[in-house]
Motif scaffolding. Structure first.
Motif, PDB file in Angstrom:
ATOM      1  N   THR A   8      -4.301   1.949  -4.500  1.00 16.25           N
ATOM      2  CA  THR A   8      -2.925   1.628  -4.863  1.00 16.25           C
ATOM      3  C   THR A   8      -2.572   2.222  -6.223  1.00 16.25           C
ATOM      4  OG1 THR A   8      -3.571  -0.432  -5.948  1.00 16.25           O
ATOM      5  CG2 THR A   8      -3.036  -0.560  -3.590  1.00 16.25           C
ATOM      6  N   LYS A   9      -1.318   2.027  -6.602  1.00 20.95           N
ATOM      7  CA  LYS A   9      -0.811   2.500  -7.890  1.00 20.95           C
ATOM      8  C   LYS A   9       0.203   1.474  -8.394  1.00 20.95           C
ATOM      9  CE  LYS A   9       1.531   6.441  -9.904  1.00 20.95           C
ATOM     10  NZ  LYS A   9       1.970   7.799  -9.751  1.00 20.95           N
ATOM     11  N   ASN A  10       0.308   1.321  -9.697  1.00 18.11           N
ATOM     12  CA  ASN A  10       1.295   0.397 -10.266  1.00 18.11           C
ATOM     13  C   ASN A  10       2.705   0.820  -9.867  1.00 18.11           C
ATOM     14  OD1 ASN A  10      -0.805  -0.915 -11.559  1.00 18.11           O
ATOM     15  ND2 ASN A  10      -0.469   0.089 -13.514  1.00 18.11           N
ATOM     16  N   GLY A  11       3.554  -0.150  -9.570  1.00 16.74           N
ATOM     17  CA  GLY A  11       4.947   0.125  -9.255  1.00 16.74           C
ATOM     18  C   GLY A  11       5.180   0.702  -7.876  1.00 16.74           C
ATOM     19  N   CYS A  12       4.192   0.673  -7.021  1.00 14.85           N
ATOM     20  CA  CYS A  12       4.289   1.257  -5.672  1.00 14.85           C
ATOM     21  C   CYS A  12       4.684   0.168  -4.670  1.00 14.85           C
ATOM     22  CB  CYS A  12       2.941   1.881  -5.304  1.00 14.85           C
ATOM     23  SG  CYS A  12       2.792   2.399  -3.593  1.00 14.85           S
ATOM     24  N   VAL A  13       5.908   0.253  -4.168  1.00 15.03           N
ATOM     25  CA  VAL A  13       6.412  -0.749  -3.234  1.00 15.03           C
ATOM     26  C   VAL A  13       5.607  -0.743  -1.936  1.00 15.03           C
ATOM     27  CG1 VAL A  13       8.414  -1.464  -1.885  1.00 15.03           C
ATOM     28  CG2 VAL A  13       8.710  -0.673  -4.227  1.00 15.03           C
ATOM     29  N   GLN A  14       5.294   0.441  -1.422  1.00 11.58           N
ATOM     30  CA  GLN A  14       4.525   0.515  -0.182  1.00 11.58           C
ATOM     31  C   GLN A  14       3.118  -0.064  -0.363  1.00 11.58           C
ATOM     32  OE1 GLN A  14       4.610   4.062   2.196  1.00 11.58           O
ATOM     33  NE2 GLN A  14       6.627   4.640   1.451  1.00 11.58           N
ATOM     34  N   CYS A  15       2.567   0.078  -1.565  1.00 13.63           N
ATOM     35  CA  CYS A  15       1.251  -0.508  -1.857  1.00 13.63           C
ATOM     36  C   CYS A  15       1.321  -2.027  -1.751  1.00 13.63           C
ATOM     37  CB  CYS A  15       0.760  -0.111  -3.245  1.00 13.63           C
ATOM     38  SG  CYS A  15       0.531   1.662  -3.463  1.00 13.63           S
ATOM     39  N   ILE A  34      -5.392   3.212  -8.879  1.00 18.88           N
ATOM     40  CA  ILE A  34      -5.691   4.493  -9.544  1.00 18.88           C
ATOM     41  C   ILE A  34      -5.137   4.568 -10.960  1.00 18.88           C
ATOM     42  CG2 ILE A  34      -5.978   5.743  -7.374  1.00 18.88           C
ATOM     43  CD1 ILE A  34      -3.197   6.999  -7.880  1.00 18.88           C
ATOM     44  N   ASP A  35      -4.198   3.682 -11.310  1.00 20.27           N
ATOM     45  CA  ASP A  35      -3.743   3.633 -12.703  1.00 20.27           C
ATOM     46  C   ASP A  35      -4.800   2.986 -13.588  1.00 20.27           C
ATOM     47  OD1 ASP A  35      -1.235   4.889 -12.381  1.00 20.27           O
ATOM     48  OD2 ASP A  35      -0.351   3.023 -11.668  1.00 20.27           O
ATOM     49  N   GLN A  36      -5.509   2.013 -13.044  1.00 15.89           N
ATOM     50  CA  GLN A  36      -6.551   1.311 -13.795  1.00 15.89           C
ATOM     51  C   GLN A  36      -7.922   1.961 -13.613  1.00 15.89           C
ATOM     52  OE1 GLN A  36      -6.084  -2.611 -12.191  1.00 15.89           O
ATOM     53  NE2 GLN A  36      -4.162  -2.963 -13.256  1.00 15.89           N
ATOM     54  N   TYR A  49      -5.000  13.571  -0.034  1.00 16.00           N
ATOM     55  CA  TYR A  49      -3.912  12.618  -0.235  1.00 16.00           C
ATOM     56  C   TYR A  49      -3.210  12.888  -1.555  1.00 16.00           C
ATOM     57  CZ  TYR A  49      -5.946  10.049   3.626  1.00 16.00           C
ATOM     58  OH  TYR A  49      -6.426   9.704   4.859  1.00 16.00           O
ATOM     59  N   GLN A  50      -1.877  12.764  -1.520  1.00 17.47           N
ATOM     60  CA  GLN A  50      -1.080  12.970  -2.723  1.00 17.47           C
ATOM     61  C   GLN A  50      -0.162  11.790  -2.992  1.00 17.47           C
ATOM     62  OE1 GLN A  50       0.931  16.700  -2.251  1.00 17.47           O
ATOM     63  NE2 GLN A  50      -0.960  17.861  -2.135  1.00 17.47           N
ATOM     64  N   ALA A  51      -0.286  10.728  -2.203  1.00 19.97           N
ATOM     65  CA  ALA A  51       0.557   9.548  -2.369  1.00 19.97           C
ATOM     66  C   ALA A  51      -0.258   8.305  -2.049  1.00 19.97           C
ATOM     67  CB  ALA A  51       1.771   9.632  -1.450  1.00 19.97           C
ATOM     68  N   THR A  52       0.218   7.181  -2.552  1.00 19.05           N
ATOM     69  CA  THR A  52      -0.415   5.902  -2.255  1.00 19.05           C
ATOM     70  C   THR A  52       0.565   5.043  -1.474  1.00 19.05           C
ATOM     71  OG1 THR A  52       0.344   5.036  -4.385  1.00 19.05           O
ATOM     72  CG2 THR A  52      -1.918   5.889  -4.288  1.00 19.05           C
ATOM     73  N   PRO A  53       0.094   4.029  -0.782  1.00 21.58           N
ATOM     74  CA  PRO A  53      -1.285   3.605  -0.682  1.00 21.58           C
ATOM     75  C   PRO A  53      -2.075   4.469   0.290  1.00 21.58           C
ATOM     76  CG  PRO A  53       0.059   2.218   0.726  1.00 21.58           C
ATOM     77  CD  PRO A  53       1.005   3.149  -0.008  1.00 21.58           C
ATOM     78  N   VAL A  54      -3.367   4.523   0.064  1.00 23.35           N
ATOM     79  CA  VAL A  54      -4.294   5.136   1.013  1.00 23.35           C
ATOM     80  C   VAL A  54      -5.190   4.019   1.532  1.00 23.35           C
ATOM     81  CG1 VAL A  54      -6.203   6.752   1.323  1.00 23.35           C
ATOM     82  CG2 VAL A  54      -4.251   7.395  -0.103  1.00 23.35           C
TER      83      VAL A  54
END
Length: 75
Positions: A8-15, A34-36, A49-54
């Motif tokens: 995941t990534k911070n601020g990712c709605v789909q995550c 991935i931010d942490q 992959y170039q986007a989250t979530p994976v």
């Protein structure tokens, strides 16, 4: 039950939607943000992959909020 890993990534709605779906359906998973944990960025890029979530499971991996795929993991 499959062992799932969600990147995941911070601020990712789909995550957040993916995490909520998994929790609501009692599907256990491990999260790597991935931010942490930036060491996972190169890993995901190597996988294409170039986007989250994976979402990674033993026999399948995909990105984005995919309820159709997530439901299959619940079986």
């Amino acid at each position: 039950m499959n062992k799932l890993t969600v990147y995941t990534k911070n601020g990712c709605v789909q995550c957040r939607m993916t995490e909520r779906f998994l929790k609501e359906h009692n599907i256990p998973f491990t999260e790597h943000n991935i931010d942490q944990e930036p060491e996972y960025v190169d890993y995901l890029k190597e996988k294409g992959y170039q986007a989250t979530p994976v979402v990674e499971a033993p026999n399948v991996s995909f990105f984005g909020f995919r309820p159709d795929q997530l439901r299959q993991l619940a079986v």
